[in-house]
Structure formats: C-alpha cells, structure tokens
Design a protein around this motif. Structure first.
Motif, PDB file in Angstrom:
ATOM      1  N   SER A  69     -10.234   9.230  -1.120  1.00  0.00           N
ATOM      2  CA  SER A  69     -11.226   8.451  -1.852  1.00  0.00           C
ATOM      3  C   SER A  69     -12.114   7.629  -0.918  1.00  0.00           C
ATOM      4  O   SER A  69     -11.903   7.597   0.301  1.00  0.00           O
ATOM      5  CB  SER A  69     -10.528   7.516  -2.841  1.00  0.00           C
ATOM      6  OG  SER A  69      -9.898   6.447  -2.143  1.00  0.00           O
ATOM      7  N   LYS A  70     -13.063   6.939  -1.492  1.00  0.00           N
ATOM      8  CA  LYS A  70     -13.955   6.059  -0.719  1.00  0.00           C
ATOM      9  C   LYS A  70     -13.209   4.883  -0.111  1.00  0.00           C
ATOM     10  O   LYS A  70     -13.711   4.237   0.809  1.00  0.00           O
ATOM     11  CB  LYS A  70     -15.069   5.535  -1.628  1.00  0.00           C
ATOM     12  CG  LYS A  70     -14.581   4.692  -2.810  1.00  0.00           C
ATOM     13  CD  LYS A  70     -15.739   4.245  -3.685  1.00  0.00           C
ATOM     14  CE  LYS A  70     -15.241   3.408  -4.868  1.00  0.00           C
ATOM     15  NZ  LYS A  70     -16.374   2.951  -5.722  1.00  0.00           N
ATOM     16  N   TYR A  71     -11.999   4.625  -0.615  1.00  0.00           N
ATOM     17  CA  TYR A  71     -11.220   3.497  -0.083  1.00  0.00           C
ATOM     18  C   TYR A  71     -10.495   3.869   1.220  1.00  0.00           C
ATOM     19  O   TYR A  71      -9.916   3.016   1.884  1.00  0.00           O
ATOM     20  CB  TYR A  71     -10.185   3.037  -1.111  1.00  0.00           C
ATOM     21  CG  TYR A  71     -10.781   2.645  -2.440  1.00  0.00           C
ATOM     22  CD1 TYR A  71     -11.668   1.586  -2.548  1.00  0.00           C
ATOM     23  CD2 TYR A  71     -10.474   3.364  -3.599  1.00  0.00           C
ATOM     24  CE1 TYR A  71     -12.239   1.238  -3.771  1.00  0.00           C
ATOM     25  CE2 TYR A  71     -11.024   3.022  -4.828  1.00  0.00           C
ATOM     26  CZ  TYR A  71     -11.909   1.960  -4.901  1.00  0.00           C
ATOM     27  OH  TYR A  71     -12.466   1.611  -6.112  1.00  0.00           O
ATOM     28  N   GLY A  72     -10.523   5.129   1.591  1.00  0.00           N
ATOM     29  CA  GLY A  72      -9.786   5.587   2.760  1.00  0.00           C
ATOM     30  C   GLY A  72     -10.232   4.952   4.067  1.00  0.00           C
ATOM     31  O   GLY A  72      -9.453   4.851   5.021  1.00  0.00           O
ATOM     32  N   ASP A  73     -11.505   4.525   4.130  1.00  0.00           N
ATOM     33  CA  ASP A  73     -12.030   3.950   5.367  1.00  0.00           C
ATOM     34  C   ASP A  73     -11.762   2.454   5.492  1.00  0.00           C
ATOM     35  O   ASP A  73     -12.098   1.850   6.519  1.00  0.00           O
ATOM     36  CB  ASP A  73     -13.539   4.199   5.465  1.00  0.00           C
ATOM     37  CG  ASP A  73     -13.864   5.677   5.640  1.00  0.00           C
ATOM     38  OD1 ASP A  73     -13.089   6.365   6.338  1.00  0.00           O
ATOM     39  OD2 ASP A  73     -14.877   6.138   5.087  1.00  0.00           O
ATOM     40  N   VAL A 153       1.273   0.806   2.565  1.00  0.00           N
ATOM     41  CA  VAL A 153      -0.176   0.600   2.637  1.00  0.00           C
ATOM     42  C   VAL A 153      -0.598  -0.600   1.799  1.00  0.00           C
ATOM     43  O   VAL A 153      -1.495  -1.370   2.182  1.00  0.00           O
ATOM     44  CB  VAL A 153      -0.934   1.882   2.206  1.00  0.00           C
ATOM     45  CG1 VAL A 153      -0.854   2.110   0.693  1.00  0.00           C
ATOM     46  CG2 VAL A 153      -2.374   1.827   2.669  1.00  0.00           C
ATOM     47  N   SER A 154       0.055  -0.794   0.662  1.00  0.00           N
ATOM     48  CA  SER A 154      -0.257  -1.948  -0.174  1.00  0.00           C
ATOM     49  C   SER A 154       0.106  -3.253   0.535  1.00  0.00           C
ATOM     50  O   SER A 154      -0.672  -4.211   0.560  1.00  0.00           O
ATOM     51  CB  SER A 154       0.494  -1.840  -1.508  1.00  0.00           C
ATOM     52  OG  SER A 154       0.202  -2.945  -2.328  1.00  0.00           O
ATOM     53  N   SER A 336       1.549  -1.433  11.448  1.00  0.00           N
ATOM     54  CA  SER A 336       0.362  -0.609  11.190  1.00  0.00           C
ATOM     55  C   SER A 336      -0.929  -1.408  11.082  1.00  0.00           C
ATOM     56  O   SER A 336      -1.943  -0.891  10.601  1.00  0.00           O
ATOM     57  CB  SER A 336       0.566   0.211   9.907  1.00  0.00           C
ATOM     58  OG  SER A 336       1.699   1.042  10.010  1.00  0.00           O
ATOM     59  N   LYS A 337      -0.920  -2.624  11.510  1.00  0.00           N
ATOM     60  CA  LYS A 337      -2.133  -3.437  11.483  1.00  0.00           C
ATOM     61  C   LYS A 337      -3.242  -2.766  12.295  1.00  0.00           C
ATOM     62  O   LYS A 337      -3.008  -2.262  13.388  1.00  0.00           O
ATOM     63  CB  LYS A 337      -1.838  -4.818  12.056  1.00  0.00           C
ATOM     64  CG  LYS A 337      -3.030  -5.774  12.036  1.00  0.00           C
ATOM     65  CD  LYS A 337      -2.647  -7.126  12.612  1.00  0.00           C
ATOM     66  CE  LYS A 337      -3.813  -8.094  12.597  1.00  0.00           C
ATOM     67  NZ  LYS A 337      -3.459  -9.414  13.161  1.00  0.00           N
ATOM     68  N   GLY A 338      -4.447  -2.747  11.730  1.00  0.00           N
ATOM     69  CA  GLY A 338      -5.600  -2.197  12.437  1.00  0.00           C
ATOM     70  C   GLY A 338      -5.910  -0.748  12.117  1.00  0.00           C
ATOM     71  O   GLY A 338      -6.954  -0.234  12.526  1.00  0.00           O
ATOM     72  N   ARG A 339      -5.033  -0.067  11.389  1.00  0.00           N
ATOM     73  CA  ARG A 339      -5.292   1.321  11.012  1.00  0.00           C
ATOM     74  C   ARG A 339      -6.003   1.372   9.664  1.00  0.00           C
ATOM     75  O   ARG A 339      -5.904   0.438   8.867  1.00  0.00           O
ATOM     76  CB  ARG A 339      -3.986   2.118  10.960  1.00  0.00           C
ATOM     77  CG  ARG A 339      -3.274   2.153  12.313  1.00  0.00           C
ATOM     78  CD  ARG A 339      -2.001   2.974  12.301  1.00  0.00           C
ATOM     79  NE  ARG A 339      -1.330   2.871  13.589  1.00  0.00           N
ATOM     80  CZ  ARG A 339      -1.603   3.634  14.638  1.00  0.00           C
ATOM     81  NH1 ARG A 339      -2.531   4.570  14.532  1.00  0.00           N
ATOM     82  NH2 ARG A 339      -0.961   3.470  15.779  1.00  0.00           N
ATOM     83  N   GLU A 343      -5.863   6.819   7.588  1.00  0.00           N
ATOM     84  CA  GLU A 343      -5.030   7.075   8.763  1.00  0.00           C
ATOM     85  C   GLU A 343      -3.573   6.745   8.478  1.00  0.00           C
ATOM     86  O   GLU A 343      -2.667   7.493   8.853  1.00  0.00           O
ATOM     87  CB  GLU A 343      -5.535   6.226   9.930  1.00  0.00           C
ATOM     88  CG  GLU A 343      -4.802   6.443  11.232  1.00  0.00           C
ATOM     89  CD  GLU A 343      -5.299   5.526  12.331  1.00  0.00           C
ATOM     90  OE1 GLU A 343      -4.828   5.682  13.476  1.00  0.00           O
ATOM     91  OE2 GLU A 343      -6.147   4.646  12.058  1.00  0.00           O
ATOM     92  N   PHE A 344      -3.343   5.638   7.775  1.00  0.00           N
ATOM     93  CA  PHE A 344      -1.980   5.224   7.439  1.00  0.00           C
ATOM     94  C   PHE A 344      -1.314   6.249   6.531  1.00  0.00           C
ATOM     95  O   PHE A 344      -0.218   6.732   6.823  1.00  0.00           O
ATOM     96  CB  PHE A 344      -2.024   3.860   6.755  1.00  0.00           C
ATOM     97  CG  PHE A 344      -0.673   3.326   6.363  1.00  0.00           C
ATOM     98  CD1 PHE A 344      -0.024   2.391   7.158  1.00  0.00           C
ATOM     99  CD2 PHE A 344      -0.044   3.736   5.193  1.00  0.00           C
ATOM    100  CE1 PHE A 344       1.213   1.880   6.808  1.00  0.00           C
ATOM    101  CE2 PHE A 344       1.200   3.243   4.825  1.00  0.00           C
ATOM    102  CZ  PHE A 344       1.826   2.313   5.645  1.00  0.00           C
TER     103      PHE A 344
END
Length: 493
Positions: A69-73, A153-154, A336-339, A343-344
C-alpha cells in the motif's frame, strides 16, 4: 481508586502474582493443572478452531496490504533515522528470537511424522512425501511470521514515529481514546502479554531442554532424566540472564551471530551430505504445492468428521505463533528503528520463511530418505529423532555435536530476548529495563520450563498454547484496527 495510583507498577505486581500462582499449581498440584488445562483446551478447540484459521489468514492478508500500500514507504522513526543494525545482524537477531529451538526440535521430526501418518495417502509413498512437505511449509512458512510482523510493525511505528512507550497496550491507544476504562484495559493487555510471553518461551525452553538431554544421552550415554534436564536449565538460565544483563550490543548481538553461523554450517553440511538431488526436488515441488494450495490449506477443517489432526497440528501451530507474538513482536520492533514499513514487513516475513522451508526440506528429506521403517522408529521419541537421522549419514557425530551447540545458542537467544522484553513490559516500556527486573523474569521463565517438563512436554504444550493464546487473538484484531486508524492520519501520496 486502586488502579489510579501512578506510583505503583501494577503490570509488574499482577504479572508476578499470576505467574507465581501458575508455577506453584503446576509444581505442587500437577493433576489439577492438567485437568483444568485439558478442559479449557477441549472447549476452545471444539468451539473456536475456525476462528484461528480465519484470523491467521486475515493477518497474512493485512501484512501484504501494508507492504504493497501507500503506507509502505512510511519510516518507523523520524525521517532522518537510520537503521541501528546492518541487514545481516538484524536478520540474525530476529531469526534467533523468532524461531530458535523449534526449528531444531521439529525440523526432521514433523516431516517424518506426516510421512508416516499422512492424510488420504499411503504411509511412506511419494504422495506421503508431498503431504509432509506441504504441511511443514504451511506451518513454518509465512504464517509462522505474520503475527510477529503485524505486532512488531505496529509497535515500532508507535514507539519510534509517535514517541510512545514500547508496550503492547500502546498500540491500542487510537481505539481507546474515549474509553473511561482505558487504563484498566491497557493494564490487563500488558499483564496478558507478560503471561503469554513467559508461557510461549518457557514451553520452547522445555522442548529444547528435552532435546539437548536426548542428544547428550544418544551421543554420550548419560541418562536423559529429570536431573539432567534440571541441570541443563540451571546452566542455560545463568547464561541467558548474564547475556540479557549485558544488553543488545554486547551479549545478545554476538550470540545471534553465533546462531546464524552454526545454523548455516549445519544446513549447508547436511544439504551436501544428505540426498542433495531429492532435497532440491522436494523443495521445489513443495514450494509449488505450498503456493497452489495456500488458501485452501490455511482454511482446512473438516465440517463434520473428526478434526483431531487439525487440532494437533494446524490449530496448535497457529496458537503457538500467537503465544510467541508479543515478545518477538516487541523485540524485532526494538531492533528495527529507521526501516520503512515495507522493508520491515517483507524482511520479517519473506526471507525467514524461505529459510525455514529450506530447513524442513533438508532435514525432513534426510529422514524420509531412510525409509518408512526407520521413520516409524525415529518419531517415537521426539527428542532423539534428529540425532537418529544424523547417525545414518557421514559426519553424523559432528552434526549432532553442532546441533547440541545450536540448541544451546538458540535456547539462550530466545530466552534472553524474552527476558529483555519482559523487563520492558513490566517497567512501563523502558527501552533499557533494570537488571533486577530481567533477573526476576529470567528465573520465573526457567521455573515455567520446569513445569512443562514435569507435566509431559509436547502434549501439555499443545494444550496450554491454545488456551493462553485465545484471549490474545482478540488483542491482535484490536491492534490491526487501531494501527489502520492511526495510519490514515498520515499525509502520504
């Protein structure tokens, strides 16, 4: 009034009371413990098994949607944040925490079990091999990682992008904003997360202890009895508490790298020593069956006739992954900070799943290639099945020794990851919990492992995993709804 005091750490207090009661009942009233867990298990699988199947497929669909989705970035952190760990270190840490002992324990035993007892096929036949690989891939493929990915991810989003505490309950804030019982609900969720984490990891520790003991007996003739298993737990508990106290950058990162190295040596060695051609053919064919029947197998349940097989395998695994999701989700969020979200999600689901499926193809085929009679004998005792397989191949003793060391390192990385996360859960989301907190939960985790060994190992694990994961399944649904509600506020194209 009792829950309104800001000074008392109620998550720590109530978690300690709850886990203490369960440990005491398990050790001193084992018959009662077994009776209650069996009753609850029978009630849940009879009424709610379809819910587990629908939930896990729904989580998978949501994960793919997030990545595409558009939220992936969207970055899990501020726009200028960079990943704290390299891709290799990140992968080794999440792999060690997410799978650990289960791969070694079930890697050969599960495919051989399906091979000897297939549904709608002749035991030992080519169809039985296909069935064994298909089911192993279903259980250990993407479905084994999706619940980790969604929770992780949340949590990473709320923690690093929104600056909130690293707690499971934090992810529910968007749907609890106007609820007058918000604090009480969040406390219950966090206590539930603590309890489920301890149960899931302690169960894995119990299985690992039995298999390490089985390997020691098989190689060195030392009786795999309760005394040996207690000694193993004591030694490993001291090590994992020590490494947890050392922090992420010291003990835990180094152990994860050792894990990855040993696992790579074992897999590559067995691939070439074992029936290489058959392994490759089985892997490719298994992938085809896995993709072709993914949805139908994910929702497989008999509408009328007995579902004993479904309860023993599919529902157990879905419940087991849910029971591991709080601690693995929190841990991989922490590293996973910064990904980006894409990507996550893809990193957590796709690469580990392929590695897991390759693992089962290699070790499963090494066992099945030895014939039905061997398999039927080997699967009788789960803790020695893999060592019996190795004994029939060149370098078997070396592989067995590596396997025991790998069990130790997987054991330690899973346990110390959990200790770190439990420290976070019970110290109001502190990213660097106090050592005293880690030590307490390290000891309790070990006591739970003792309880599982005393009560019968795999059987009690299968029942208890389903019982404790049931309420948390509804928490996962709440997390998905809350996460989407918050994502819709993001200004993305």
């Amino acid at each position: 009034m009792f829950l309104k005091s800001k000074n008392r750490n109620y998550v720590f207090i109530f978690s300690l009371i709850l886990t203490g009661i369960i440990v005491v009942v398990g050790i001193f009233l084992p018959d009662r413990f077994n009776y209650i867990s069996t009753k609850l298990f029978n009630a849940l699988v009879d009424k709610f098994s379809p819910m587990y199947l629908l939930l896990m497929l729904g989580i998978f669909a949501f994960s793919i949607y997030l990545a595409c989705s558009k939220y992936g970035d969207i970055k899990l952190g501020k726009e200028n944040d960079k990943p704290e760990f390299s891709n290799i270190v990140w992968f080794s840490m999440l792999f060690g925490a997410g799978m650990g002992i289960g791969l070694v324990f079930f890697g050969a035993w599960e495919p051989m079990s399906h091979f000897a007892n297939p549904l709608n096929a002749q035991p030992g036949s080519e169809d039985a091999i296909r069935f064994a690989m298909e089911q192993s891939f279903i259980h250990w493929g993407v479905m084994s990682w999706v619940s980790y990915a969604v929770i992780g991810v949340s949590l990473a989003y709320f923690q690093f992008r929104k600056g909130r505490k690293g707690l499971i309950s934090t992810t529910l804030d968007p749907i609890l904003e106007n609820n007058k019982h918000k604090n009480t609900i969040k406390m219950i969720v966090d206590v539930m997360a603590v309890f489920i984490t301890i149960v899931g990891v302690a169960a894995s520790m119990g299985l690992g202890t039995m298999q390490i003991g089985g390997g020691v007996e098989y190689l060195f003739g030392i009786k795999n009895n309760f005394k040996l298993q207690i000694a193993i737990i004591i030694v490993i508990t001291i090590i994992y508490i020590y490494t947890a106290v050392g922090g992420l950058d010291n003990g835990m990162k180094q152990l994860s790298n050792i894990n990855l190295t040993l696992a790579t040596i074992l897999v590559v060695g067995c691939f070439f020593v074992g029936p290489t051609s058959e392994i490759m053919n089985t892997f490719v064919n298994g992938m085809g069956d896995y993709i072709n029947y993914f949805v139908s197998q994910s929702l497989f349940i008999n509408p009328i006739t007995s579902n004993e097989w479904v309860y023993k395998w599919r529902i157990f695994y879905w419940a087991y992954w849910i029971s591991w999701s709080p601690f693995v989700g929190v841990f991989i969020a922490r590293i996973s900070k910064g990904r980006t979200i894409r990507e996550f999600v893809m990193g957590v689901i796709i690469i580990p799943s392929i590695i897991c499926m390759a693992w089962f193809a290699i070790f499963g085929m090494m066992g099945m290639n030895l014939g039905l009679e061997f398999v039927q004998d080997a699967i009788v005792y789960t803790d020695t099945a893999l060592f019996k397989v190795f004994a029939n191949y060149p370098g078997g003793v070396l592989f067995s020794v590596i396997c025991i060391f790998l069990l130790f390192t997987f054991f330690i990385t899973s346990a110390n990851s959990a200790v770190y996360v439990l420290g976070m859960f019970t110290s109001r989301g502190n990213l660097n919990p106090k050592n005293f907190n880690k030590i307490i939960w390290g000891v309790i985790q070990a006591l739970f492992a003792v309880v599982f060994i005393m009560l019968g190992g795999l059987d009690i694990l299968q029942r208890f995993a389903i019982v404790v994961s049931f309420p948390f399944a509804f928490v996962i649904i709440g997390i998905i709804v809350a996460f989407m509600k918050e994502l819709k506020k993001e200004k993305v194209k």
